[in-house]
Design a protein around this motif. Structure first.
Motif, PDB file in Angstrom:
ATOM      1  N   LYS A  72     -54.233 -42.272  41.087  1.00 60.24           N
ATOM      2  CA  LYS A  72     -54.354 -43.614  40.111  1.00 60.24           C
ATOM      3  C   LYS A  72     -55.773 -44.018  39.921  1.00 60.24           C
ATOM      4  O   LYS A  72     -56.276 -44.502  38.838  1.00 60.24           O
ATOM      5  CB  LYS A  72     -53.338 -44.769  40.634  1.00 60.24           C
ATOM      6  CG  LYS A  72     -53.299 -45.654  39.561  1.00 60.24           C
ATOM      7  CD  LYS A  72     -52.393 -46.602  39.879  1.00 60.24           C
ATOM      8  CE  LYS A  72     -50.876 -46.185  40.102  1.00 60.24           C
ATOM      9  NZ  LYS A  72     -49.655 -47.307  40.506  1.00 60.24           N
ATOM     10  N   TYR A 130     -51.666 -40.702  26.220  1.00 59.44           N
ATOM     11  CA  TYR A 130     -51.800 -40.409  27.761  1.00 59.44           C
ATOM     12  C   TYR A 130     -51.248 -39.240  28.375  1.00 59.44           C
ATOM     13  O   TYR A 130     -50.543 -38.450  27.523  1.00 59.44           O
ATOM     14  CB  TYR A 130     -51.017 -41.608  28.435  1.00 59.44           C
ATOM     15  CG  TYR A 130     -51.437 -43.043  28.076  1.00 59.44           C
ATOM     16  CD1 TYR A 130     -52.157 -43.588  29.272  1.00 59.44           C
ATOM     17  CD2 TYR A 130     -51.126 -43.730  26.979  1.00 59.44           C
ATOM     18  CE1 TYR A 130     -52.750 -45.012  29.104  1.00 59.44           C
ATOM     19  CE2 TYR A 130     -51.834 -44.655  26.867  1.00 59.44           C
ATOM     20  CZ  TYR A 130     -52.466 -45.533  28.127  1.00 59.44           C
ATOM     21  OH  TYR A 130     -52.995 -46.789  27.738  1.00 59.44           O
ATOM     22  N   LYS A 179     -50.787 -36.722  31.931  1.00 61.73           N
ATOM     23  CA  LYS A 179     -50.250 -36.762  33.529  1.00 61.73           C
ATOM     24  C   LYS A 179     -51.203 -35.791  34.174  1.00 61.73           C
ATOM     25  O   LYS A 179     -51.460 -34.741  33.585  1.00 61.73           O
ATOM     26  CB  LYS A 179     -48.630 -36.265  33.838  1.00 61.73           C
ATOM     27  CG  LYS A 179     -47.555 -37.200  33.556  1.00 61.73           C
ATOM     28  CD  LYS A 179     -47.568 -38.218  34.269  1.00 61.73           C
ATOM     29  CE  LYS A 179     -46.788 -39.360  33.848  1.00 61.73           C
ATOM     30  NZ  LYS A 179     -45.301 -38.902  34.301  1.00 61.73           N
ATOM     31  N   GLU A 239     -51.094 -41.060  35.655  1.00 58.93           N
ATOM     32  CA  GLU A 239     -51.222 -41.113  34.295  1.00 58.93           C
ATOM     33  C   GLU A 239     -52.460 -41.741  33.594  1.00 58.93           C
ATOM     34  O   GLU A 239     -52.655 -42.782  34.163  1.00 58.93           O
ATOM     35  CB  GLU A 239     -49.863 -41.817  33.444  1.00 58.93           C
ATOM     36  CG  GLU A 239     -49.947 -41.650  31.907  1.00 58.93           C
ATOM     37  CD  GLU A 239     -48.746 -42.392  31.409  1.00 58.93           C
ATOM     38  OE1 GLU A 239     -47.823 -41.632  31.379  1.00 58.93           O
ATOM     39  OE2 GLU A 239     -48.756 -43.634  31.122  1.00 58.93           O
ATOM     40  N   HIS A 240     -53.264 -41.000  32.985  1.00 55.18           N
ATOM     41  CA  HIS A 240     -54.391 -41.630  32.331  1.00 55.18           C
ATOM     42  C   HIS A 240     -54.653 -41.415  30.835  1.00 55.18           C
ATOM     43  O   HIS A 240     -54.110 -40.372  30.511  1.00 55.18           O
ATOM     44  CB  HIS A 240     -55.723 -40.861  33.242  1.00 55.18           C
ATOM     45  CG  HIS A 240     -55.748 -41.080  34.736  1.00 55.18           C
ATOM     46  ND1 HIS A 240     -55.610 -42.111  35.549  1.00 55.18           N
ATOM     47  CD2 HIS A 240     -55.607 -39.918  35.513  1.00 55.18           C
ATOM     48  CE1 HIS A 240     -55.629 -41.833  36.567  1.00 55.18           C
ATOM     49  NE2 HIS A 240     -55.655 -40.496  36.901  1.00 55.18           N
ATOM     50  N   THR A 274     -54.698 -31.673  34.633  1.00 53.46           N
ATOM     51  CA  THR A 274     -53.881 -32.426  33.540  1.00 53.46           C
ATOM     52  C   THR A 274     -52.868 -31.369  33.287  1.00 53.46           C
ATOM     53  O   THR A 274     -52.939 -30.211  32.764  1.00 53.46           O
ATOM     54  CB  THR A 274     -54.680 -32.553  32.483  1.00 53.46           C
ATOM     55  OG1 THR A 274     -55.860 -33.291  32.775  1.00 53.46           O
ATOM     56  CG2 THR A 274     -53.942 -33.376  31.549  1.00 53.46           C
ATOM     57  N   SER A 320     -48.052 -37.487  28.154  1.00 52.90           N
ATOM     58  CA  SER A 320     -47.073 -38.434  28.360  1.00 52.90           C
ATOM     59  C   SER A 320     -46.232 -38.926  27.125  1.00 52.90           C
ATOM     60  O   SER A 320     -44.960 -39.245  27.474  1.00 52.90           O
ATOM     61  CB  SER A 320     -47.390 -39.575  29.439  1.00 52.90           C
ATOM     62  OG  SER A 320     -48.180 -39.120  30.381  1.00 52.90           O
ATOM     63  N   ASN A 321     -46.845 -38.977  26.153  1.00 50.30           N
ATOM     64  CA  ASN A 321     -46.207 -39.734  25.061  1.00 50.30           C
ATOM     65  C   ASN A 321     -46.605 -39.016  23.780  1.00 50.30           C
ATOM     66  O   ASN A 321     -46.901 -39.762  22.663  1.00 50.30           O
ATOM     67  CB  ASN A 321     -46.926 -41.169  24.991  1.00 50.30           C
ATOM     68  CG  ASN A 321     -48.486 -41.438  24.934  1.00 50.30           C
ATOM     69  OD1 ASN A 321     -48.951 -40.419  25.163  1.00 50.30           O
ATOM     70  ND2 ASN A 321     -48.732 -42.516  24.084  1.00 50.30           N
TER      71      ASN A 321
END
Length: 319
Positions: free
Chosen positions: A141, A185, A187, A214-215, A236, A240-241
């Motif tokens: 994180k 974003y 993962k 998640e970044h 990576t 995510s979205n």
């Protein structure tokens, strides 16, 4: 390493240290030799062991670090603890979550290769996961803020390290790609890299201890405010979205677009115009910004021994 124009920090607009300063820290002033137009500078006329005791020297080095993203120092005959003390002036240090530390300096990671003389000459240790473009430990994180790496022993030839400027990589993306990745974003995970060769129970235990993070795909650097392309081939795994319901006929149209975009983004680190390459010598030190760059340790030195010590600068959670 490519050489360029030699400058001192005064000519670059960086505040200089006071005129009265110990000669053990600097013989004159820090000299800055640019390595490439894109990234990297070699600093001379400075002792890292003594600079650790001088706040003005540290401030000057920090400004150069942020500007050039990776710095090189030659002929730094320092102890492991002196290396650790220097690195600690820039951030708190952290040990690697999955690798051993040096017995004399508990925050230094030992990156030792091919040290067993009993192995046959054609023996090469199992493939290192460092010879892939990556930023360190992005599955946390709070990924590391940076690193200070020193060569204790290198092969006669080979074993170079390359760094790539991910600020420039983002700047040079086509406008349509920048628009597409804005707000995305991704993962980052370690299970498929560090855990891939483990028995399933050990792999699951490792994954539970080191959960995916998640970044933002486009990171705003916390100090410079620059935008950074923050995805890498090692850690990576997926967006995510990511979604697109406008021009999809069937479900099978969905994932190829995401995969192709991710592959395109991670490939940007391999563009030579964004890179600098260092040929190591004993007591060479490299210091890089883990948020601004990716690096690649070239595994071309066969069974020759290579001993490196790395101090890792702790980071903060990314937003």
């Amino acid at each position: 390493m490519t050489t360029g124009v030699t400058q001192d920090t005064a000519s670059q607009g960086t505040p200089m240290a006071p005129a009265i300063i110990r000669t053990s820290v600097r013989r004159h002033s820090i000299k800055v030799e640019l390595c490439t137009p894109a990234i990297g500078a070699e600093l001379s006329n400075v002792s890292l062991a003594d600079a650790a005791l001088d706040p003005d020297a540290i401030a000057e080095i920090r400004a150069l670090w942020l500007k050039h993203k990776v710095l090189f120092f030659r002929d730094q005959n320092i102890s492991p603890m002196e290396q650790q003390n220097f690195a600690a002036q820039f951030a708190e240090l952290e040990a690697h979550p999955l690798a051993p530390s040096h017995p004399e300096a508990d925050k230094l990671l030992m990156l030792y290769r091919n040290l067993d003389p009993s192995k046959p000459k054609n023996y090469v240790e199992k493939a290192s996961r460092e010879n892939i473009w990556h930023a360190d430990v992005t599955y946390k994180k709070a990924p590391p803020r940076g690193a200070v790496l020193r060569c204790e022993l290198g092969p006669e030839t080979g074993g170079d390290t390359m760094w790539s400027n991910m600020v420039m990589a983002y700047e040079n993306l086509p406008a349509t790609i920048k628009q597409r990745i804005d707000g995305l974003y991704a993962k980052h995970d370690a299970e498929h890299t560090f855990g891939a060769q483990l028995p399933i129970e050990e792999r699951h235990a490792m994954a539970a201890k080191n959960p995916a993070a998640e970044h933002p795909v486009v990171l705003t650097h916390p100090e410079t405010g620059e935008k950074v392309l923050f995805v890498n081939s090692a850690f990576t795994t997926h967006f995510s979205n990511f979604f697109n319901f406008e021009d999809i006929r069937y479900g099978q149209d969905f994932m190829p677009e995401a995969h192709q975009l991710m592959n395109y983004l991670t490939s940007q680190a391999a563009i030579p115009e964004y890179q600098v390459r260092l040929k190591w010598r004993t007591n060479t030190v490299a210091m890089w910004d883990n948020l601004q760059v990716q690096h690649y340790a070239v595994a071309d030195y066969g069974n020759a021994p290579r001993k490196m010590l790395r101090a890792t600068l702790a980071g903060t959670p990314l937003t």
